[in-house]
Design an enzyme around this catalytic site. Sequence first.
Site, PDB file in Angstrom:
ATOM      1  N   GLU A 161       0.811  -1.226   0.000  1.00 20.68           N
ATOM      2  CA  GLU A 161       0.000   0.000   0.000  1.00 20.68           C
ATOM      3  C   GLU A 161       0.839   1.269   0.000  1.00 20.68           C
ATOM      4  O   GLU A 161       0.292   2.374   0.071  1.00 20.68           O
ATOM      5  CB  GLU A 161      -0.976   0.002   1.182  1.00 20.68           C
ATOM      6  CG  GLU A 161      -0.346  -0.333   2.506  1.00 20.68           C
ATOM      7  CD  GLU A 161      -1.365  -0.543   3.610  1.00 20.68           C
ATOM      8  OE1 GLU A 161      -2.493  -0.005   3.505  1.00 20.68           O
ATOM      9  OE2 GLU A 161      -1.048  -1.248   4.577  1.00 20.68           O
ATOM     10  N   CYS A 209      -7.230  -6.080  -1.982  1.00 22.89           N
ATOM     11  CA  CYS A 209      -8.284  -5.920  -0.972  1.00 22.89           C
ATOM     12  C   CYS A 209      -8.783  -4.489  -0.875  1.00 22.89           C
ATOM     13  O   CYS A 209      -9.650  -4.191  -0.057  1.00 22.89           O
ATOM     14  CB  CYS A 209      -7.803  -6.389   0.404  1.00 22.89           C
ATOM     15  SG  CYS A 209      -6.375  -5.492   1.030  1.00 22.89           S
TER      16      CYS A 209
END
Length: 845
Positions: A697, A768
């Site tokens: 991320e 996700c």
Amino acid sequence: MAITQPLQLLAPLSGVLLPLDQVPDPVFSSRVIGDGLCIDPTTQTLCAPLSGVISNLQHSGHALSITGEQGHQVLMHIGLDTVNLAGKGFTCLVEEGQQVAAGQPLIEFDADYLAQHARSLLTLMLVVSGEALTGLVTDSVLVEAGQPVLQIEPAGEENGAEPQAEDAEAVFSQPLILANPQGLHARPAALLAQAAKGFAASISLHRREDSANAKSLVSIMALQTVQGDVLQVSAAGEDAERAIQALVQLLASGCGENVRAAAPGLQPAAALDETPGTVLRGVCASPGSAVGQVVQVAEQRLPITECAANPQQEREVLEQALREAVRDLQQLRDNALGEAQEEIFRAHQELLDDPSLLEQAHALIATGKSAAFAWNAAIEATAELFKGLGSSLLAERAVDLADVGQRVLKRMLGLQEHALSLPDQAILIAEQLTPSQTASLDTAKVLGFATVGGGATSHVAILARALGLPAICGLPSWVLSLANGTRILLDADRGELHPDPDPQHLQQLQSQRQQQRLRQRQDLAQAAWPAVTRDGHHLEVTANIASLAEAEQAMSLGGEGVGLLRSEFLYQDRGHAPSPEEQADTYQAIARALGPTRNLVVRTLDVGGDKPLAYVPMDREANPFLGLRGIRLCLARPELLREQFRAILASAGQTRLHIMLPMVSQLAELRQARQLLDDEVRALGLAQRPKLGIMIEVPSAALMADRFAPEVDFFSIGTNDLTQYTLAMDRDHPRLASQADSFHPSVLRLIARTVQAAHAHGKWVGVCGALASETLAVPLLLGLGVDELSVSVPLIPAIKARVRELDLSECQALAARIIDLEDAVQVREYLQQQHVAADSLILEN
């Protein structure tokens, strides 16, 4: 407060003394702002003429006010029209709220720069609190900094504070947009205050949550208004309506300034085009669409008396109101539509038990303040603290705090909570809705809502989704000027609001919605079918969850496992940490719901920085998104991480357990966390460590994926954070959210790089983030080689159905073409074209 003895004011700088009559500005020379003097400076440092507190410091640095110990207020204004310099040429040496001594340096200025770029260097010192003045310099026009030049005479009782119409009900104007290019600086603020003093009513000017006494120049300037701000005027008293009408007209005309002469680039973007059919764009808070009529919802202002005679009685009033508010919230919890809504009001109950709020309120009551005033002051101070910490999440929680505060205040004031009285087919427009207002909406009448404030992750957004109401946040402030009854299209899926929509557009949208409803019913009926492409490639579709209930719902909707369990749900919105037993019991219950053949990916605690915990002491950070958060916080407090590892490991053997570390940016962080996990595995006597992976991320992790891959068992890409860190845009920023788009080719290239590195070492990759839940992105992610999509629970059937329509080889060719496009807009358009073409083929067959 009346002044009881004379006070001498010192010259704030050296120079030639001039009477106000000679100042070439009628607002100053006519003494509209206040009486005083003018100095043509020969020095370049402005000093304090008296001791007191900096009650207002203009952000442009050209003016400030000092409030003395006896309540007198002195304004100093450097140069004429210097507000237009936007701070250039000024260096502030003090801060607003700071205590200063007479003679202390306040502001340094570049006299040469001001002389070239401003109308004049003439500097004014004005007493704006209305006291009588006596001049002390008569023989010489030259003065030195620090020399006594004026004397404030004692005021009689008639010059004291004006009685306020506290018992009268306040009337509010419609919101209006401030057009003054430099906001309400000294000149327009003075004219507004002078006009307000012509009315007997108590008058206030409101900007968002802040309010000012409209008869006080300093109070108006302290609002620090800027062009484009949404303002409201309120008044209480016999001439309140006339006062509002006059002041609104004055504000609209520019308060003596030619607002039409402002440079086009300085005009508020939302006010440039106010023609019917204008599309207002914001951020989707809750999906869907609706057509209805505008109903403007203004914030309710409550009448609060400041002082009280009996502190013990006031404490009892507060305690009683708190008990009643807790009961109200418990009733809301009992009637909640789902777990998410129940948790919101449980968090509100926790706020009512916050010791800091109670301490602040009790301390004020002890000084003679009323319970209502003390409680409101504690709420406002804490909310301002939240909003000033640089966190969008905490700024949203400030809304919850204000909501709780209003609930208690209404109980103290004997006011009942009433649902809004609404017409049918209402679409609510507001600066901000509170969770309480949202939860009480009559969905038989309300079709949706749109707000200027708020965010897509706020509690109001969560409630809107639970109620099935389409909602948009982050709209331009012009939306508040839409007339009640205006026909409007709320297209939350696109983040758009269409006043007076085109009938053809409405018909097209209605047809699309009908097809979507049919498609949703079909997807739900086939939810248990596997997500296998037409050419036989299986893509695992799992769920993002934050509770046992969501785990159970995900399995009922065809979820093949849990790709992201947000463990922070156990820690947030509470005053103390969850016990190890509570944590272990929760993980085990979720593991049992999944069973031994499905994956459970538990993300370790992802808090800190922009998502702090009340019971974990943390220093304030200038930039919390780049601070101590995620794995960094847990490694800084290793016992917190060890305890969580032990609780997670309690579910080993009940399901296919995976542990995932958030916000990893360096190999050393992975290795340190892995060592702590191995220690706990050995201490518990387990045969082997569960699968261990990291979130991708931050760009550094994606760029180093080839180095991380040999040391992990899997990657899961969090596209929300990856996007905002790659593009340097806050994904919750109302003006940037539409640009902080995960379809941007730079983000797609990082995903492709991560997949390539993982597959080279035989590791799987999931996504996700929010991108995984967009049906438009499914062929692209398939083509990039992603192995798993972890999606929002209700969208599991739709994502699985989309996979079944695709061919892997075609998706790979699609991804190869898309990754070379220039921006997210091109990517979305290309994918939309392909999607429409594919749907047409499906319908033909």
